[in-house]
Every structure is written in C-alpha cells, then in structure tokens.
Design a protein around this motif. Sequence first.
Motif, PDB file in Angstrom:
ATOM      1  N   ALA A  42     -55.510  -8.931  12.735  1.00  0.00           N
ATOM      2  CA  ALA A  42     -54.344  -8.656  11.800  1.00  0.00           C
ATOM      3  C   ALA A  42     -54.388  -9.494  10.531  1.00  0.00           C
ATOM      4  O   ALA A  42     -53.864  -8.876   9.662  1.00  0.00           O
ATOM      5  CB  ALA A  42     -53.135  -9.086  12.780  1.00  0.00           C
ATOM      6  N   ILE A  43     -54.689 -10.706  10.501  1.00  0.00           N
ATOM      7  CA  ILE A  43     -54.657 -11.377   9.253  1.00  0.00           C
ATOM      8  C   ILE A  43     -55.703 -10.759   8.148  1.00  0.00           C
ATOM      9  O   ILE A  43     -55.494 -10.502   7.133  1.00  0.00           O
ATOM     10  CB  ILE A  43     -55.124 -13.002   9.570  1.00  0.00           C
ATOM     11  N   ALA A  44     -57.008 -10.383   8.730  1.00  0.00           N
ATOM     12  CA  ALA A  44     -57.902  -9.980   7.759  1.00  0.00           C
ATOM     13  C   ALA A  44     -57.198  -8.392   7.225  1.00  0.00           C
ATOM     14  O   ALA A  44     -57.405  -8.284   6.230  1.00  0.00           O
ATOM     15  CB  ALA A  44     -59.162  -9.674   8.487  1.00  0.00           C
ATOM     16  N   LEU A  45     -56.697  -7.682   8.177  1.00  0.00           N
ATOM     17  CA  LEU A  45     -55.951  -6.316   7.518  1.00  0.00           C
ATOM     18  C   LEU A  45     -54.855  -6.780   6.593  1.00  0.00           C
ATOM     19  O   LEU A  45     -54.641  -5.921   5.632  1.00  0.00           O
ATOM     20  CB  LEU A  45     -55.472  -5.664   8.828  1.00  0.00           C
ATOM     21  N   LEU A  46     -54.096  -7.776   6.944  1.00  0.00           N
ATOM     22  CA  LEU A  46     -53.124  -8.135   6.202  1.00  0.00           C
ATOM     23  C   LEU A  46     -53.479  -8.520   4.656  1.00  0.00           C
ATOM     24  O   LEU A  46     -53.142  -7.952   3.451  1.00  0.00           O
ATOM     25  CB  LEU A  46     -52.241  -9.443   6.663  1.00  0.00           C
ATOM     26  N   PHE A  47     -54.439  -9.275   4.280  1.00  0.00           N
ATOM     27  CA  PHE A  47     -55.153  -9.547   3.167  1.00  0.00           C
ATOM     28  C   PHE A  47     -55.754  -8.466   2.744  1.00  0.00           C
ATOM     29  O   PHE A  47     -56.071  -8.371   1.153  1.00  0.00           O
ATOM     30  CB  PHE A  47     -55.756 -10.805   3.197  1.00  0.00           C
ATOM     31  N   PHE A  48     -56.641  -7.387   3.167  1.00  0.00           N
ATOM     32  CA  PHE A  48     -57.094  -6.434   2.490  1.00  0.00           C
ATOM     33  C   PHE A  48     -55.967  -5.393   1.943  1.00  0.00           C
ATOM     34  O   PHE A  48     -56.275  -5.018   0.815  1.00  0.00           O
ATOM     35  CB  PHE A  48     -57.777  -5.439   4.105  1.00  0.00           C
ATOM     36  N   LEU A  49     -55.104  -5.157   2.726  1.00  0.00           N
ATOM     37  CA  LEU A  49     -54.052  -4.343   2.254  1.00  0.00           C
ATOM     38  C   LEU A  49     -52.948  -5.317   0.963  1.00  0.00           C
ATOM     39  O   LEU A  49     -52.850  -4.522   0.047  1.00  0.00           O
ATOM     40  CB  LEU A  49     -52.832  -4.274   3.281  1.00  0.00           C
ATOM     41  N   HIS A  50     -53.196  -6.507   0.985  1.00  0.00           N
ATOM     42  CA  HIS A  50     -52.578  -7.303  -0.179  1.00  0.00           C
ATOM     43  C   HIS A  50     -53.560  -7.010  -1.305  1.00  0.00           C
ATOM     44  O   HIS A  50     -53.208  -6.774  -2.491  1.00  0.00           O
ATOM     45  CB  HIS A  50     -52.352  -8.732   0.102  1.00  0.00           C
ATOM     46  N   GLY A  51     -54.834  -7.174  -1.385  1.00  0.00           N
ATOM     47  CA  GLY A  51     -55.711  -6.655  -2.319  1.00  0.00           C
ATOM     48  C   GLY A  51     -55.756  -5.321  -2.784  1.00  0.00           C
ATOM     49  O   GLY A  51     -55.593  -5.115  -3.962  1.00  0.00           O
ATOM     50  N   VAL A 169     -62.463 -18.186   3.293  1.00  0.00           N
ATOM     51  CA  VAL A 169     -63.084 -17.151   2.178  1.00  0.00           C
ATOM     52  C   VAL A 169     -63.534 -15.844   3.036  1.00  0.00           C
ATOM     53  O   VAL A 169     -63.176 -14.786   2.599  1.00  0.00           O
ATOM     54  CB  VAL A 169     -64.228 -17.805   1.695  1.00  0.00           C
ATOM     55  N   LEU A 170     -63.946 -16.196   4.301  1.00  0.00           N
ATOM     56  CA  LEU A 170     -64.261 -15.047   5.070  1.00  0.00           C
ATOM     57  C   LEU A 170     -63.321 -14.164   5.650  1.00  0.00           C
ATOM     58  O   LEU A 170     -63.165 -12.992   5.578  1.00  0.00           O
ATOM     59  CB  LEU A 170     -65.176 -15.382   6.214  1.00  0.00           C
ATOM     60  N   GLN A 171     -62.129 -14.979   6.022  1.00  0.00           N
ATOM     61  CA  GLN A 171     -61.057 -14.093   6.709  1.00  0.00           C
ATOM     62  C   GLN A 171     -59.847 -13.655   5.813  1.00  0.00           C
ATOM     63  O   GLN A 171     -59.271 -12.664   6.017  1.00  0.00           O
ATOM     64  CB  GLN A 171     -60.598 -14.792   7.638  1.00  0.00           C
ATOM     65  N   LEU A 172     -59.737 -14.441   4.741  1.00  0.00           N
ATOM     66  CA  LEU A 172     -58.859 -14.152   3.715  1.00  0.00           C
ATOM     67  C   LEU A 172     -59.413 -13.458   2.317  1.00  0.00           C
ATOM     68  O   LEU A 172     -58.844 -12.376   1.770  1.00  0.00           O
ATOM     69  CB  LEU A 172     -57.921 -15.045   3.258  1.00  0.00           C
ATOM     70  N   LEU A 173     -60.207 -14.295   1.738  1.00  0.00           N
ATOM     71  CA  LEU A 173     -60.712 -13.886   0.236  1.00  0.00           C
ATOM     72  C   LEU A 173     -61.483 -12.503   0.413  1.00  0.00           C
ATOM     73  O   LEU A 173     -61.214 -11.784  -0.670  1.00  0.00           O
ATOM     74  CB  LEU A 173     -61.269 -15.078  -0.474  1.00  0.00           C
ATOM     75  N   LEU A 174     -62.310 -12.719   1.254  1.00  0.00           N
ATOM     76  CA  LEU A 174     -63.275 -11.540   1.402  1.00  0.00           C
ATOM     77  C   LEU A 174     -62.514 -10.162   1.727  1.00  0.00           C
ATOM     78  O   LEU A 174     -62.615  -9.090   0.792  1.00  0.00           O
ATOM     79  CB  LEU A 174     -64.349 -11.537   2.411  1.00  0.00           C
ATOM     80  N   PRO A 175     -61.505 -10.052   2.837  1.00  0.00           N
ATOM     81  CA  PRO A 175     -60.976  -9.099   2.763  1.00  0.00           C
ATOM     82  C   PRO A 175     -59.889  -8.523   1.611  1.00  0.00           C
ATOM     83  O   PRO A 175     -59.696  -7.239   1.425  1.00  0.00           O
ATOM     84  CB  PRO A 175     -59.861  -9.146   4.086  1.00  0.00           C
TER      85      PRO A 175
END
Length: 333
Positions: A42-51, A169-175
């Motif tokens: 869910a965290i990875a999806l969250l930051f993907f959508l923010h990007g 980096v892997l779970q927030l910045l990359l997504p």
Amino acid sequence: MSLRRLLPDNFTLALLATVVLASLLPCRGETARVFDLITDGAIALLFFLHGAKLPRQAIVQGVTHWRLHLTVFASTFVLFPLLGLALQPLGHALLTPQLYLGVLFVCALPSTVQSSIAFTSIAGGNVPAAVVSASVSNLIGIVLTPLLVGLLLASHGGGMSWHGVLDIVLQLLLPFVLGHVARRWIGTFVDRHKPLLRLTDQGTILLVVYTAFSAAVVQGLWHDTPVGALVSTLALSALLLALVMTIVTWAARRLGFSRRDEIAIVFCGSKKSMASGIPMAKILFAGQLGGLGALVLPLMIFHQLQLMVCAVVARRYAMRGDHADAEDRREAE
C-alpha cells in the motif's frame, strides 16, 4: 469560527478507532506478518500515485519564486529540527524517551500538501506558490527526512536502521519516480479520480497505525506510557507549533514578502505531513516495531493540532483581507 470546525474530522475519528482496535485486538504472529506485507504494498502504491499526481511544471516553477520556497524549506527542515533540539530539556523532563524521539521525528518531516494549499486558499494567499512549495517539500523530504532523522535520533539516544534509508529509496522514491514517469499515460486518470488518491492516503495510514500500535500494545505500550506524558506531548506540540508560526510570520514580514506570500509561507512552513510521515516511520524504524506506536503518537497529535490552529488562523487572515479590501474600496470612492 464555529465550534464544528474545531471538532475532529472523520479521518481523525477513524485514526482514534484504529488505535482502540489495535489496543483491544492487536494482530500477532503470522497475521502481523501478513499485515506488514499488505502495508508495504500500500505504501509503494501511495507514492506511485503521488508521483503520477505531481505535474512536471510544478517542479520547474519552484525555481521562479525561490525566495519564498527557500523560506519554507528553512522553516520545515532547519527551524523545526533546531526547535526540537532546543526543547530537549522539556522533552526529557515531561515525556518518555520514545515520545520525545517521536517529537524529533515530527520535526524532520516535510510539509503537508492538501491542507497547506487549502488553508492558503481560505486565507487569500498565494495558492500557486503553496502548491509548488508543498509539493517540492514532499519531494525533497523523501531524501532529506531520513538523513535528518538519523542525525537527530543518533545524537539523542535514539536509533533507526540506516538500512532503512535504502528502503526509503526502494519503497518510496522509486515508486514516486516511476509514477511521475507514468504520468504521461495515467496522469489524466489520476487527476480525474482524486478521491482514489485520498482513499489510498488514508487507507495506508490506517494500516500502518494498526500494525504499529498492535506491535506496541503487545510490547506493553499503554503500561509504559503514563497519561501525564500524553498530555505533556500535546502541550509540547502546541508550544512547538506556536513558536514556528510566530517565527515564520515575523521572518516573512522582515524579509518583505507580500501578504499573499506571507500566508503561503506560514501555512506551508508550519505543517508536517502525516501522509508521508507514518509510512516513513514504518520503514525507518522497522527494527523496533515495539516502539513505533509511541514514535508516531506525537505525529498524530501534532497533525490534529495543526489542523485546528490553522483553521482559526486562516479565517483570521481572510477576515483581515476582507476588511482591507473594504477600506480600499471606500478610499477609491
């Protein structure tokens, strides 16, 4: 200002209900591990959508009003940490060690986006500047917050996993980067379905809060945290917010910013993001989940406090603006 505006919103009530649920029915063992995996996704999806939500021009435009953005940056990532350190004697005297470390964690977080923009708009401030400043703050915070957390906590008896910086980096910045790259294909969909992003924001936070407090309750959170320390956390958060808003307002006027720019600076420079903060805490403090509940308590308290205080301040700015406009019209006549 009506009393209704000062009451907790539905999301805050959901947070409180989640804490109660975790206190009464904490997840354990294999169930906790499953929840952790779901939360990471869910965290990875969250930051993907923010990007995907952040327009490229918002980043580019950040350069054009650099004095305002630099002032917000200084408040968010310099003034807050310095005040957090300055409040150390009070923190050590009134709070548990974990709660004070939670206050330091709050001081290292980026600004909010949605509420900063909303309050700037209500107060009659520079909304485009608020959009850019808050967005860039969150972008920078993905990298800078883990570094600040490491410095603040390492020097005051706390700890975090430096491996967590790589995880950020892997779970927030990359997504986030992947989402921003994918904006050309999915940007229109994301812009049209903003409730989807809000649902992802809130759902992710609730998941992290539930898993964090479950682990903390199993480890004896409520036995080790006196009621007086919780009340003191509220008082210390109120003092921190009051100091920041006073200093930032004074600085904006001393630096000669217009009233509209001052409003954007005050609201972007005085807030801390729970949407970014709780997922970051989950990753940075992965090795000490038993203490994560106490670490995020100050953030939850500060979040609600900043919303209530800024609602009052925004209305006062708006009333003064209406009065000034009326005076200008009378003089023109």
